[in-house]
Scaffold this motif. Structure first.
Motif, PDB file in Angstrom:
ATOM      1  N   CYS A 156      11.024   2.769  -0.622  1.00  0.00           N
ATOM      2  CA  CYS A 156      10.763   1.326  -0.600  1.00  0.00           C
ATOM      3  C   CYS A 156      11.485   0.649   0.548  1.00  0.00           C
ATOM      4  O   CYS A 156      11.112  -0.436   0.973  1.00  0.00           O
ATOM      5  N   GLU A 157      12.552   1.269   1.034  1.00  0.00           N
ATOM      6  CA  GLU A 157      13.314   0.645   2.107  1.00  0.00           C
ATOM      7  C   GLU A 157      12.662   0.871   3.474  1.00  0.00           C
ATOM      8  O   GLU A 157      13.092   0.327   4.477  1.00  0.00           O
ATOM      9  N   LYS A 158      11.635   1.711   3.492  1.00  0.00           N
ATOM     10  CA  LYS A 158      11.031   2.060   4.785  1.00  0.00           C
ATOM     11  C   LYS A 158       9.990   1.063   5.256  1.00  0.00           C
ATOM     12  O   LYS A 158       9.660   1.012   6.429  1.00  0.00           O
ATOM     13  N   GLU A 159       9.444   0.295   4.334  1.00  0.00           N
ATOM     14  CA  GLU A 159       8.353  -0.591   4.730  1.00  0.00           C
ATOM     15  C   GLU A 159       8.873  -1.700   5.644  1.00  0.00           C
ATOM     16  O   GLU A 159       9.730  -2.491   5.258  1.00  0.00           O
ATOM     17  N   GLN A 160       8.340  -1.742   6.847  1.00  0.00           N
ATOM     18  CA  GLN A 160       8.773  -2.745   7.828  1.00  0.00           C
ATOM     19  C   GLN A 160       8.089  -4.063   7.520  1.00  0.00           C
ATOM     20  O   GLN A 160       7.083  -4.424   8.129  1.00  0.00           O
ATOM     21  N   LEU A 161       8.653  -4.791   6.559  1.00  0.00           N
ATOM     22  CA  LEU A 161       8.006  -6.006   6.060  1.00  0.00           C
ATOM     23  C   LEU A 161       7.773  -7.021   7.175  1.00  0.00           C
ATOM     24  O   LEU A 161       6.742  -7.684   7.223  1.00  0.00           O
ATOM     25  N   PRO A 203      13.607  -4.385  -2.982  1.00  0.00           N
ATOM     26  CA  PRO A 203      14.358  -3.555  -2.028  1.00  0.00           C
ATOM     27  C   PRO A 203      15.311  -4.391  -1.170  1.00  0.00           C
ATOM     28  O   PRO A 203      15.094  -5.589  -0.988  1.00  0.00           O
ATOM     29  N   LEU A 204      16.328  -3.729  -0.636  1.00  0.00           N
ATOM     30  CA  LEU A 204      17.303  -4.411   0.225  1.00  0.00           C
ATOM     31  C   LEU A 204      16.633  -5.065   1.419  1.00  0.00           C
ATOM     32  O   LEU A 204      17.005  -6.149   1.858  1.00  0.00           O
ATOM     33  N   ILE A 205      15.626  -4.377   1.926  1.00  0.00           N
ATOM     34  CA  ILE A 205      14.937  -4.859   3.119  1.00  0.00           C
ATOM     35  C   ILE A 205      14.253  -6.209   2.826  1.00  0.00           C
ATOM     36  O   ILE A 205      14.188  -7.093   3.681  1.00  0.00           O
ATOM     37  N   ALA A 206      13.804  -6.379   1.582  1.00  0.00           N
ATOM     38  CA  ALA A 206      13.208  -7.668   1.182  1.00  0.00           C
ATOM     39  C   ALA A 206      14.307  -8.687   0.909  1.00  0.00           C
ATOM     40  O   ALA A 206      14.199  -9.860   1.275  1.00  0.00           O
ATOM     41  N   SER A 255       2.327 -11.402   5.649  1.00  0.00           N
ATOM     42  CA  SER A 255       1.482 -10.866   4.577  1.00  0.00           C
ATOM     43  C   SER A 255       2.359 -10.206   3.519  1.00  0.00           C
ATOM     44  O   SER A 255       3.487  -9.800   3.780  1.00  0.00           O
ATOM     45  N   VAL A 256       1.819 -10.116   2.330  1.00  0.00           N
ATOM     46  CA  VAL A 256       2.587  -9.610   1.190  1.00  0.00           C
ATOM     47  C   VAL A 256       2.627  -8.084   1.240  1.00  0.00           C
ATOM     48  O   VAL A 256       1.622  -7.432   1.527  1.00  0.00           O
ATOM     49  N   SER A 257       3.786  -7.538   0.944  1.00  0.00           N
ATOM     50  CA  SER A 257       3.896  -6.086   0.829  1.00  0.00           C
ATOM     51  C   SER A 257       2.865  -5.594  -0.185  1.00  0.00           C
ATOM     52  O   SER A 257       2.791  -6.111  -1.295  1.00  0.00           O
ATOM     53  N   PRO A 258       2.035  -4.594   0.204  1.00  0.00           N
ATOM     54  CA  PRO A 258       0.996  -4.120  -0.726  1.00  0.00           C
ATOM     55  C   PRO A 258       1.577  -3.602  -2.043  1.00  0.00           C
ATOM     56  O   PRO A 258       0.973  -3.776  -3.095  1.00  0.00           O
ATOM     57  N   VAL A 259       2.760  -2.994  -1.972  1.00  0.00           N
ATOM     58  CA  VAL A 259       3.380  -2.507  -3.211  1.00  0.00           C
ATOM     59  C   VAL A 259       3.698  -3.680  -4.129  1.00  0.00           C
ATOM     60  O   VAL A 259       3.423  -3.648  -5.332  1.00  0.00           O
ATOM     61  N   HIS A 260       4.253  -4.731  -3.533  1.00  0.00           N
ATOM     62  CA  HIS A 260       4.620  -5.877  -4.361  1.00  0.00           C
ATOM     63  C   HIS A 260       3.391  -6.622  -4.877  1.00  0.00           C
ATOM     64  O   HIS A 260       3.404  -7.182  -5.973  1.00  0.00           O
ATOM     65  N   ALA A 261       2.314  -6.623  -4.075  1.00  0.00           N
ATOM     66  CA  ALA A 261       1.083  -7.279  -4.526  1.00  0.00           C
ATOM     67  C   ALA A 261       0.572  -6.602  -5.807  1.00  0.00           C
ATOM     68  O   ALA A 261       0.132  -7.266  -6.752  1.00  0.00           O
ATOM     69  N   ILE A 262       0.682  -5.290  -5.859  1.00  0.00           N
ATOM     70  CA  ILE A 262       0.258  -4.576  -7.064  1.00  0.00           C
ATOM     71  C   ILE A 262       1.211  -4.869  -8.226  1.00  0.00           C
ATOM     72  O   ILE A 262       0.792  -5.115  -9.358  1.00  0.00           O
TER      73      ILE A 262
END
Ligand code: BLA
Length: 499
Positions: free
Chosen positions: A12-17, A193-196, A233-240
């Motif tokens: 989850c920390e890898k997604e470059q939001l 996630p920390l990144i968020a 745009s919203v993280s696809p994981v979080h959108a789900i």
């Protein structure tokens, strides 16, 4: 089952939001370089605003759109908000102009009339200062009630971050009773996630207009940094995740204490849509005032705690020093056990070891002592669950420990004080099974959040009653006084030699 190292998930920390290369569809975006040359526009710009991106860019460059832009500091993240700053054939638009990392300008264009019903404004709860924990509690509750009233969001939660990153809903206002309640439920760290979290620290709020809508790509040569752009745009994981919760829209306002994300005021709705900028700002302004009160309260509590602790420690050290050797140990150990609500205590000084309270297996003491002395530089440690970290398979009733090291003038080695607590089987209520933050691989995203948020009760084994958040501070204070005071203490070399 092991329940201790959930923490954050590497995946989850890898997604470059910030580099999603797309925006949410309720607004449109223009990106300019530091010379105000247009570099990117969102694919929906013309349809949403009725204006060509290039034409709009010319207005901007000529100073006709956001005239104050030139005064906007170069500091990344500085921003200007202009309500109804643009009028086109398609209507009125709010503008948010912010500076990116390398001097870019990001211009968010948002319909001035929101797409959610706008409730009447009512005055926020009275906020003068926070006197104690009970007042803090009732203020959090009053805030969720007020935020729900002025935003119309059906569920507003005060999501408190806990040590280690998990979170708990500590106050909630829910307009639709049949929707159930998340109050008192805990959620694992990996849900945010920390990144968020870093992004939420850097922005006044996060709006998600519709978790069910498709992101709109940005046209341009690369993916610009959208760290300070709420249209990101919203993280696809979080959108789900949101849709699994039955939600379409959210509005989250960070509660920041010092430099840390302390909590989120999180608004949810099953209906998509956004509020106009003016309302978002007005709500955030009140939360900002609350932030100030919270910070004052925290620092006042801290000062008070330190004052009280200093006085108590000095009194107790003086009293025990006035007694003869065995009474003085009795006095000191009884006080420490009580002060720290511990079940056992070990005191190591100048090669001598004393115990008080429930007896502790010598192997455990030895392990604890060697791991504290050899494996860390820390002056203090506090742990609710020591068994996994110690490399022995020992059946002990002890599960929690805290410790401090100190050295008085003339000591042959560092002194150590350990406080221990017995195991207490505890039930923790989670919002969904926290061991399944990721429930099914849908083949598209690779990872997807769990589907059920129904209350899931975990029986936690191997933990003691949690140490209060003040324990670390108290131990450090104790350390100072032990090192500084001139009173005789158990294990003194000089005193012992004289006997
Ligand atoms: C973001 N996750 C969030 C946010 C919340 C939560 C509040 C902030 C965005 C928002 O306001 O919606 C989590 N929402 C909760 C929790 C409750 C709630 C705990 O209502 C409790 C009541 N999420 C996962 C997993 C990943 C993940 C496994 O469950 C990682 C793969 C990621 N969560 C994730 C991401 C964001 C996020 C990437 C940022 C979304 C964004 O800003 O685009």
């Amino acid at each position: 089952m092991e329940h201790t190292h959930r923490g954050f998930l590497a995946d989850c920390e890898k997604e470059q939001l910030h580099a999603s290369g797309a925006v949410q569809s309720h607004g449109a975006l223009l990106v300019f370089d530091s010379e105000q040359q247009l570099t990117h526009h969102s694919a929906n710009f013309l349809t949403l605003t009725g204006m060509e991106p290039l034409e709009t860019a010319q207005h901007f460059q000529a100073g006709r759109l956001v005239p104050a832009a030139r005064e906007l500091s170069e500091q990344p993240g500085s921003r200007l908000m202009l309500e109804s700053g643009l009028e086109t054939d398609l209507g009125l638009f709010d503008l948010v102009l912010s500076r990116g990392k390398t001097g870019q300008y990001l211009m968010e264009v948002l319909p001035a009339v929101g797409s959610r019903p706008l409730p009447d404004w009512i005055e926020p709860p009275q906020m003068h200062s926070i006197a104690d924990a009970a007042e803090l509690d009732s203020l959090r509750q009053a805030l969720t009630r007020w935020v729900s009233a002025v935003t119309g969001f059906e569920r507003v939660m005060y999501y408190q971050f806990l040590e280690g990153g998990d979170g708990e809903v500590v106050a909630e206002t829910c307009l639709v009773e049949t929707q159930g309640s998340y109050l008192g439920l805990r959620f694992p760290a990996s849900d945010i996630p920390l990144i968020a979290r870093r992004l939420y620290l850097q922005n006044p709020w996060r709006v998600i207009a519709d978790a069910g809508s498709e992101p709109v790509p940005l046209q341009g040569s690369d993916k610009p940094d959208l760290t300070w752009c709420d249209l990101r745009s919203v993280s696809p994981v979080h959108a789900i995740y949101m849709q699994n919760m039955g939600d379409r829209a959210s509005f989250s306002i960070p509660v920041i204490s010092g430099q840390e994300l302390d909590a989120l005021l999180s608004c949810h709705s099953p209906e998509p849509g956004v509020l106009p900028l003016a309302r978002l700002r007005a709500v955030q302004e009140v939360v900002r005032r609350y932030n100030t009160l919270l910070r004052d309260f925290r620092s006042r509590s801290r000062v008070r705690l330190l004052d009280e602790m200093t006085r108590t420690i000095q009194t107790e050290l003086r009293q025990q020093a006035g007694l003869d050797a065995s009474d003085s140990w009795q006095h000191l150990s009884r006080w420490l056990l009580q002060e720290f609500e511990a079940d056992a205590l070990i005191w190591c000084r100048n090669g001598e070891q004393r115990c008080a309270g429930i007896s502790v297996e010598p192997e455990l003491v030895q392990q604890l002592d060697s791991s504290f002395l050899r494996q860390t530089q820390e002056l203090v440690f506090v742990a609710d669950s020591i068994r996994q970290s110690l490399s022995i398979d020992l059946l002990s009733t002890m599960a929690g420990a805290a410790g401090v090291r100190f050295r008085r003038a003339g000591d042959s080695e560092q002194g150590r004080l350990y406080l221990l607590r017995t195991e207490q089987v505890e039930e923790v209520s989670w919002g969904g099974n926290p061991d399944k933050p990721v429930e099914h691989h849908d083949g598209v995203l690779g990872i997807a959040p769990r589907r059920s948020f129904a209350k899931w009760v975990e029986t936690r084994l191997g933990y003691s009653r949690p140490w209060s958040s003040a324990t670390r501070l108290k131990l450090l204070r104790l350390r100072d006084e032990l090192q500084r005071s001139e009173y005789a203490l158990p294990g003194d070399r000089v005193a012992e030699a004289g006997q």
